[in-house]
Design a protein around this motif. Structure first.
Motif, mmCIF file in Angstrom:
data_model
loop_
_atom_site.group_PDB
_atom_site.id
_atom_site.type_symbol
_atom_site.label_atom_id
_atom_site.label_comp_id
_atom_site.label_asym_id
_atom_site.label_seq_id
_atom_site.Cartn_x
_atom_site.Cartn_y
_atom_site.Cartn_z
ATOM 1 N N LYS A 1 19.009 37.224 -3.852
ATOM 2 C CA LYS A 1 19.957 36.915 -4.915
ATOM 3 C C LYS A 1 21.213 36.337 -4.281
ATOM 4 N N LYS B 1 25.226 34.768 -5.313
ATOM 5 C CA LYS B 1 26.280 34.619 -6.312
ATOM 6 C C LYS B 1 27.109 33.415 -5.898
ATOM 7 N N ALA C 1 28.975 31.493 -0.693
ATOM 8 C CA ALA C 1 28.258 32.707 -1.070
ATOM 9 C C ALA C 1 28.045 33.497 0.212
ATOM 10 N N LYS D 1 30.559 31.901 -10.518
ATOM 11 C CA LYS D 1 30.162 32.828 -11.583
ATOM 12 C C LYS D 1 28.667 32.770 -11.857
ATOM 13 N N LEU D 2 27.969 31.915 -11.125
ATOM 14 C CA LEU D 2 26.546 31.698 -11.371
ATOM 15 C C LEU D 2 25.686 32.564 -10.453
ATOM 16 N N GLU D 3 24.740 33.273 -11.064
ATOM 17 C CA GLU D 3 23.800 34.079 -10.280
ATOM 18 C C GLU D 3 22.530 33.276 -10.039
ATOM 19 N N VAL D 4 22.115 33.222 -8.805
ATOM 20 C CA VAL D 4 20.889 32.514 -8.428
ATOM 21 C C VAL D 4 19.908 33.538 -7.886
ATOM 22 N N ARG D 5 18.731 33.578 -8.475
ATOM 23 C CA ARG D 5 17.717 34.534 -8.036
ATOM 24 C C ARG D 5 16.471 33.792 -7.597
ATOM 25 N N THR E 1 23.264 31.002 -17.366
ATOM 26 C CA THR E 1 24.233 31.670 -16.491
ATOM 27 C C THR E 1 23.534 32.245 -15.261
ATOM 28 N N LYS E 2 22.208 32.257 -15.320
ATOM 29 C CA LYS E 2 21.410 32.748 -14.198
ATOM 30 C C LYS E 2 20.298 31.729 -13.928
#
Length: 205
Positions: free
Chosen positions: A118, A120, A52, A123-127, A106-107
């Motif tokens: 944030k 990425k 990332a 395909k996974l978004e991590v916040r 998915t998040k």
């Protein structure tokens, strides 16, 4: 004195396969720009992999599965250790961690007392969302996660099967820790949990 690139390459060569790498690992070796350029070049030639923005890892190959990538949870936990901050899963992420849902989010949302960001990862978004100290000061391993999950859930939509699972989880918690965590929970979550136990028993003091 060795060049910045050479020093970084030497350190990375000693790391285990799959190890996470951050530019801050090499502070003191050179300038921020020189460190980032060295990592960029190493990623370009395949010595390391870019996971990332600002995060790399050493290659790890499984004989059956092929190349393996570090998971999002590994990355988040490493960030927490490096920055000495607290990070806890929230909402659907907490529900999934507790096994209350089989749906893979998915998040992934985490609460933290560090800086919000944030990421990425594939395909996974991590916040990572900044939150108050109060929300991170719960002490029960199970009850704290349950409360975090329920805080962002439509409580009136939770079915009886899920309620039973939640109650079963909370029965494994130390009653004193559960009571402590409920004192820090929103009123609606406190009422929801207390009502789960009402027909059966009262909360221990």
């Amino acid at each position: 004195m060795k060049k910045v690139h050479t020093q970084i390459a030497d350190q990375i060569a000693r790391k285990k396969p799959g190890a996470l790498i951050f530019p801050t690992d090499f502070r003191g070796i050179g300038t921020e720009t020189a460190i980032k350029q060295a990592l960029f070049r190493m990623a370009r030639n395949g010595t390391i992999r870019r996971l990332a923005h600002g995060i790399y890892h050493t290659p790890k190959i499984d004989s059956i599965l092929g190349e393996l990538r570090p998971g999002a949870e590994d990355v988040v936990n490493m960030i927490a250790r490096k920055e000495k901050i607290h990070i806890v899963p929230s909402g659907a992420n907490a529900m999934n961690t507790l096994g209350l849902t089989t749906q893979v989010p998915t998040k992934l949302v985490y609460l933290t007392d560090g800086s919000p960001r944030k990421l990425k990862i594939g395909k996974l978004e991590v916040r990572m969302k900044a939150t108050s100290r109060k929300r991170l000061s719960r002490i029960g391993k199970i009850s704290s996660l349950v409360i975090l999950a329920l805080e962002e859930t439509a409580l009136h939509q939770i079915d009886d099967t899920t309620k039973h699972k939640i109650k079963s989880l909370l029965e494994q918690e130390d009653p004193r820790k559960l009571k402590h965590d409920l004192s820090l929970a929103p009123a609606k979550v406190n009422d929801f949990i207390v009502n789960l136990f009402k027909p059966f028993t009262t909360m221990k003091k």
